[in-house]
Scaffold this active site. Structure first.
Site, PDB file in Angstrom:
ATOM      1  N   ASP A 124       2.792   2.592 -11.854  1.00 56.18           N
ATOM      2  CA  ASP A 124       2.988   1.198 -12.308  1.00 56.18           C
ATOM      3  C   ASP A 124       3.030   1.579 -14.019  1.00 56.18           C
ATOM      4  OD1 ASP A 124       3.705  -1.570 -11.669  1.00 56.18           O
ATOM      5  OD2 ASP A 124       2.033  -1.709 -13.176  1.00 56.18           O
ATOM      6  N   ASN A 132       7.675  -5.914 -23.377  1.00 55.44           N
ATOM      7  CA  ASN A 132       8.809  -6.910 -23.158  1.00 55.44           C
ATOM      8  C   ASN A 132       8.490  -7.924 -24.163  1.00 55.44           C
ATOM      9  OD1 ASN A 132      10.447  -5.601 -21.412  1.00 55.44           O
ATOM     10  ND2 ASN A 132       9.608  -6.427 -19.857  1.00 55.44           N
ATOM     11  N   HIS A 137      13.264  -6.645 -24.227  1.00 52.50           N
ATOM     12  CA  HIS A 137      13.663  -6.315 -22.946  1.00 52.50           C
ATOM     13  C   HIS A 137      14.599  -4.955 -22.974  1.00 52.50           C
ATOM     14  CE1 HIS A 137      12.271  -9.459 -20.293  1.00 52.50           C
ATOM     15  NE2 HIS A 137      12.334 -10.221 -21.071  1.00 52.50           N
ATOM     16  N   ASP A 141      13.526  -1.598 -21.158  1.00 56.63           N
ATOM     17  CA  ASP A 141      14.403  -0.832 -20.357  1.00 56.63           C
ATOM     18  C   ASP A 141      14.338   0.750 -21.097  1.00 56.63           C
ATOM     19  OD1 ASP A 141      15.255  -3.228 -18.878  1.00 56.63           O
ATOM     20  OD2 ASP A 141      17.083  -2.906 -20.220  1.00 56.63           O
ATOM     21  N   GLU A 167       8.662  -2.743 -12.989  1.00 57.17           N
ATOM     22  CA  GLU A 167       8.096  -1.549 -13.593  1.00 57.17           C
ATOM     23  C   GLU A 167       7.262  -0.661 -12.692  1.00 57.17           C
ATOM     24  OE1 GLU A 167       5.014  -4.861 -14.405  1.00 57.17           O
ATOM     25  OE2 GLU A 167       7.276  -4.637 -13.900  1.00 57.17           O
TER      26      GLU A 167
END
Length: 265
Positions: A124, A132, A137, A141, A167
């Protein structure tokens, strides 16, 4: 007997060159088959050379006019079907953002490897929501792509790497025990620290937390994943940027066997 598993991929039509080649082959067969059959039949009849070759020419002209357009159309449709099926297969197997396996395909591959045992790692991204919220975002990404790159580059080629959602990623190490799982998890954390300092031009200092568990052949995959998830929660709670490997035989997955960093006080 024919091995269709090997034959069918060879028959897939992926390009215009394949279409033309197969069209030429189909035309040749369509012309040769009736001409040869008729030639054998005519040889038993007293025909002169002009009549003999004239009849064969007419016999050859009919399939020569019909076969190419029909074959070209059908093979072009087969090419479109092949391309469509391969694209669907790719979307089913690979996550469109990160390029690793999708959740469904990853779990399917793992189930197929379970008889040989192994270890499952749940990975994770640390503080991903803050990335973010701070950078947007699009940078988030890029962070996910970087994690996927590290997972693929650091694990063995026989390992399965996939995105579980958001994630969160999963890694299955076929045949691995607790010690091997701990070594791989430690290497992943270290590689992520080194590679995650700057992502997309931003100082993200991206790190990951990992929870792992060895799989017992008598247990379902879901139990192993639950143990790994509990170990991941422990890693998050004790400071992140670390890993824990839970005992797969323990009914209380809080029992930790390995860690690459001392728990936070």
């Amino acid at each position: 007997m024919l091995d269709f598993d090997r034959l069918l991929p060879a028959l897939r039509i992926r390009s215009g060159q394949h279409v033309l080649a197969w069209t030429a082959a189909a035309t040749a067969i369509s012309v040769a088959a009736p001409v040869c059959a008729l030639a054998v039949a005519l040889s038993a009849i007293d025909f002169g050379p002009v009549q003999f070759w004239g009849i064969l020419a007419v016999c050859a002209a009919i399939p020569l006019l019909i076969a190419p357009p029909v074959a070209l159309f059908l093979l072009s449709m087969m090419r479109l079907i092949t391309i469509t099926v391969e694209r669907i297969d790719h979307y089913v197997q690979f996550d469109t953002l990160t390029g690793v396996l999708t959740r469904a395909y990853l779990l399917g591959r793992i189930r197929g490897a379970l008889p040989s045992g192994g270890a499952f790692l749940m990975v994770d991204a640390d503080h991903f929501k803050a990335i973010n919220d701070t950078y947007g975002h699009d940078v988030g990404d890029e962070a996910l792509k970087r994690i996927a790159e590290v997972l693929r580059a650091t694990t063995h080629a026989e390992s399965f790497v996939g995105r579980l959602g958001g994630e969160e990623f999963g890694v299955f190490l076929p045949g691995a025990d607790d010690a091997r799982a701990a070594a791989v998890a430690s290497a992943l954390c270290a590689a992520m620290r080194a590679s995650g300092e700057v992502v997309a031009g931003h100082p993200l200092h991206l790190t990951i937390s990992i929870g792992g568990a060895s799989h017992l052949r008598t247990d379902p995959l879901e139990r192993t994943m639950k143990l790994a998830d509990a170990a991941l929660y422990r890693a998050k709670r004790n400071g992140r940027d670390r890993f824990y490997i839970a005992a797969a035989t323990d009914t209380m997955p809080a029992l930790i066997l390995q860690s690459d960093a001392a728990p936070a006080p």
